[in-house]
Design an enzyme around this catalytic site. Structure first.
Site, mmCIF file in Angstrom:
data_model
loop_
_atom_site.group_PDB
_atom_site.id
_atom_site.type_symbol
_atom_site.label_atom_id
_atom_site.label_comp_id
_atom_site.label_asym_id
_atom_site.label_seq_id
_atom_site.Cartn_x
_atom_site.Cartn_y
_atom_site.Cartn_z
ATOM 1 N N GLU A 249 109.515 13.046 55.828
ATOM 2 C CA GLU A 249 109.898 13.671 57.105
ATOM 3 C C GLU A 249 111.397 13.469 57.251
ATOM 4 O O GLU A 249 111.843 12.397 57.654
ATOM 5 C CB GLU A 249 109.138 12.944 58.212
ATOM 6 C CG GLU A 249 108.913 13.741 59.433
ATOM 7 C CD GLU A 249 107.974 14.884 59.165
ATOM 8 O OE1 GLU A 249 108.474 16.010 59.157
ATOM 9 O OE2 GLU A 249 106.777 14.651 58.966
ATOM 10 N N CYS A 283 115.323 14.584 65.102
ATOM 11 C CA CYS A 283 115.401 15.454 63.919
ATOM 12 C C CYS A 283 115.147 16.920 64.255
ATOM 13 O O CYS A 283 115.646 17.805 63.576
ATOM 14 C CB CYS A 283 114.451 14.965 62.829
ATOM 15 S SG CYS A 283 112.772 14.726 63.395
HETATM 16 P P1 NAD Z 1 120.675 6.148 56.687
HETATM 17 O O1 NAD Z 1 120.632 7.420 55.964
HETATM 18 O O2 NAD Z 1 121.285 4.965 56.016
HETATM 19 O O3 NAD Z 1 119.229 5.677 57.150
HETATM 20 C C1 NAD Z 1 118.238 6.522 57.655
HETATM 21 C C2 NAD Z 1 116.929 5.706 57.701
HETATM 22 O O4 NAD Z 1 116.552 5.379 56.372
HETATM 23 C C3 NAD Z 1 117.073 4.359 58.410
HETATM 24 O O5 NAD Z 1 115.879 4.121 59.113
HETATM 25 C C4 NAD Z 1 117.224 3.345 57.291
HETATM 26 O O6 NAD Z 1 116.705 2.074 57.615
HETATM 27 C C5 NAD Z 1 116.404 3.971 56.197
HETATM 28 N N1 NAD Z 1 116.874 3.654 54.857
HETATM 29 C C6 NAD Z 1 118.150 3.735 54.392
HETATM 30 N N2 NAD Z 1 118.188 3.423 53.079
HETATM 31 C C7 NAD Z 1 116.912 3.115 52.710
HETATM 32 C C8 NAD Z 1 116.301 2.739 51.498
HETATM 33 N N3 NAD Z 1 117.006 2.613 50.362
HETATM 34 N N4 NAD Z 1 114.962 2.509 51.494
HETATM 35 C C9 NAD Z 1 114.216 2.658 52.620
HETATM 36 N N5 NAD Z 1 114.740 3.029 53.794
HETATM 37 C C10 NAD Z 1 116.070 3.264 53.848
HETATM 38 O O7 NAD Z 1 121.504 6.391 57.989
HETATM 39 P P2 NAD Z 1 121.436 5.962 59.485
HETATM 40 O O8 NAD Z 1 122.832 5.707 59.920
HETATM 41 O O9 NAD Z 1 120.435 4.896 59.810
HETATM 42 O O10 NAD Z 1 120.932 7.317 60.117
HETATM 43 C C11 NAD Z 1 121.812 8.423 59.998
HETATM 44 C C12 NAD Z 1 121.151 9.654 59.551
HETATM 45 O O11 NAD Z 1 119.796 9.504 59.233
HETATM 46 C C13 NAD Z 1 121.175 10.639 60.691
HETATM 47 O O12 NAD Z 1 122.360 11.371 60.637
HETATM 48 C C14 NAD Z 1 119.984 11.477 60.452
HETATM 49 O O13 NAD Z 1 120.339 12.549 59.606
HETATM 50 C C15 NAD Z 1 119.046 10.614 59.687
HETATM 51 N N6 NAD Z 1 117.879 10.150 60.458
HETATM 52 C C16 NAD Z 1 116.848 10.990 60.567
HETATM 53 C C17 NAD Z 1 115.745 10.611 61.285
HETATM 54 C C18 NAD Z 1 114.576 11.534 61.444
HETATM 55 O O14 NAD Z 1 113.867 11.433 62.430
HETATM 56 N N7 NAD Z 1 114.320 12.423 60.494
HETATM 57 C C19 NAD Z 1 115.716 9.366 61.905
HETATM 58 C C20 NAD Z 1 116.807 8.507 61.760
HETATM 59 C C21 NAD Z 1 117.890 8.909 61.020
#
Ligand code: NAD
Length: 477
Positions: A249, A283
């Protein structure tokens, strides 16, 4: 009021084998409100062993018991909604009314999956020979590893955990480190409803360390992730290498089209409310506002007025309609998106700056004079930024709506049934909502296409992702 947060492994709350932890911050003040325990390898090994034995018990537990357990969990979480909402607002920032709505919706999602538990029907296929029974049966896929983000600390987790529990799977949930308290309260509701030890583990820690350990592990049979597209692609490829089933997702960049025959006042009201819900960290938030040139001026003025009127403040203050961004990364990201757009010629109709020097508050921001070289038109902003772009023809707006690799949600406003049908068919998107905002209910599919991921976390499709199909051909003797 805010609890320190522990791990839950094999029926016990624990601080973690190596005593690692991190502070939990209130995004409205920047102050520390609690401490979060981290899981390291010894904890993950225990969680895996527990999930393995929990699965052996739970898969044999009658569907009716799984149904009753989930129904009870739903009642419990509803009864605790006021307290849990305050915890969520303190850690995540969203207004308490939104946090309470999210908690109550969790009850509805549990109810939905409770019912689904009793309906994992197979079928009987007519045989070519006499006395042969060809049976299709559905079986739980096995122990699940789930990864959920900080924007909806309960909603993102409740869909995965409830589907797993309904299907007869065990699950290790890696919850959101920045917003762990409400997710832990969700887990407590399942436990208090009678989910046995080993069936549900909750861990936090270094996300990359945990996912790279759990995904390849032979105990784990299914991976489910909600978060950004880049991380989703990494996890999906690791899962593919180990032949694990996945649900992804991921991000979106939803087009919101306003045709010239639309009711502009309704479009402004609904789109503005949904853009600024959870400060835009959603999202499925409307993101590219594509407005027919005949109503463009009217829309920009009314939407800008609505943005200016929005009361931004601490989510605990009952007058706040938009809280702070959930972390400092998002404030930096908003500043960078705005600077890039303005440098490339955008006009700021309102907003564009952080508010004050305490907490992660950012102004609702409206940008016009947009072009497609700007980052905001290509990358998910995940915040309260609204670029508004005029269009002149149906074909050109469809091309723009489908231009990006994302395909999660798409919106349109029109008073013409013909245009509504045509745009519904033309969107390359997993979800479409026309003339209102009607997504994300438990009983309807929830998921994206293209780079927004695959699989559905709602509707009757959702439990399928946690089931294997087995075929049995039996000759009577
Ligand atoms: P990010 O891309 O680092 O992390 C997004 C999510 O993934 C976080 O919950 C993080 O804990 C998890 N994550 C990161 N690396 C991981 C890994 N190697 N293994 C497992 N989980 C991992 O960035 P962020 O600053 O936390 O969020 C920014 C971007 O993430 C936003 O701009 C948005 O695009 C996206 N996001 C999307 C949703 C959604 O509902 N689809 C939710 C949160 C963030």
């Amino acid at each position: 009021m805010y609890p320190d947060v522990s791990l839950h492994i094999n029926g016990e709350w624990t601080k973690g084998a190596e005593g690692r932890n991190e502070p939990i911050l209130n995004p409205a003040t920047g102050e520390k409100i609690g401490t979060l325990a981290h899981a390291t390898k010894p904890d993950l090994d225990k969680a895996l062993a527990a999930a393995d034995s929990g699965f052996k018990v739970w898969k044999k537990t009658p569907a009716d018991t799984r149904y009753k357990t989930l129904r009870k969990a739903a009642d419990i979480i509803r009864s605790r909604a006021d307290d849990i909402a305050k915890i969520m607002t303190l850690e995540q920032g969203k207004p308490v009314v939104e946090a309470k709505g999210e908690t109550l919706l969790a009850g509805d999602i549990m109810d939905w999956f409770a019912e689904e538990a009793r309906r994992t029907y197979g079928r009987v296929i007519p045989a070519r020979g006499e006395n042969i029974y060809q049976l299709v049966v559905k079986e739980p896929v096995g122990p699940v590893a789930a990864f959920t983000p900080w924007n909806f600390p309960i909603n993102q987790a409740v869909r995965k955990v409830s589907a797993a529990i309904a299907a007869g799977c065990s699950i290790i949930l890696k919850g959101p480190e920045e917003t762990p308290g409400s997710c832990a309260a969700l887990v407590q509701a399942y436990l208090d409803a009678g989910v046995p030890a080993g069936v549900l583990q909750l861990v936090y820690g270094n996300p990359a360390e945990i996912s790279s350990y759990l995904i390849p592990h032979p105990v784990i049979r299914k991976i489910t992730f909600t978060g950004s597209t880049p991380v989703g692609k990494q996890l999906a490829s690791l899962a593919g290498l180990h032949m694990k089933r996945i649900t992804m997702e991921l991000g979106g960049h939803a087009p919101a089209i306003v045709f010239d025959d639309a009711n502009v006042d309704v479009a402004v009201k609904v789109l503005s409310a949904n853009k600024h819900r959870n400060a835009g960290q959603v999202c499925v938030a409307p993101t590219r506002f594509l407005v027919h040139e005949k109503v463009y001026g009217d829309f920009v003025q009314k939407y800008t007025d609505a943005s200016k009127k929005l009361k931004v403040g601490d989510g605990l203050d009952k007058d706040s309609r938009m809280g702070p961004l959930a972390n400092t990364r998002r404030v930096d990201a908003m500043e960078a998106f705005v600077a890039d757009a303005v440098q490339k010629g955008a006009k700021l109709e309102t907003g564009g700056k952080r508010i004050g020097n305490k907490g992660n508050f950012f102004e609702p921001t409206v940008l016009t004079n947009i072009n497609n070289d700007m980052r905001i038109m290509n990358e998910e902003p995940f915040g309260p930024l609204s670029p508004i772009v005029p269009f002149s023809s149906f074909d050109s707006v469809v091309a723009e709506a489908n231009r990006l690799p994302y395909g999660l949600a798409a919106y349109a406003y029109t008073n013409s049934a013909k245009t509504a049908s045509a745009i519904g068919a033309a969107f390359e998107s997993g979800m479409v909502s026309i003339n209102h905002h009607g997504l994300a209910l438990p009983e309807v599919p929830f998921g994206g296409v293209k780079d927004s991921g695959y699989g559905s976390e709602g509707g009757s499709e959702a439990i399928e992702a946690y089931l294997n199909t087995k075929f049995i051909s039996q000759l009577g003797i």
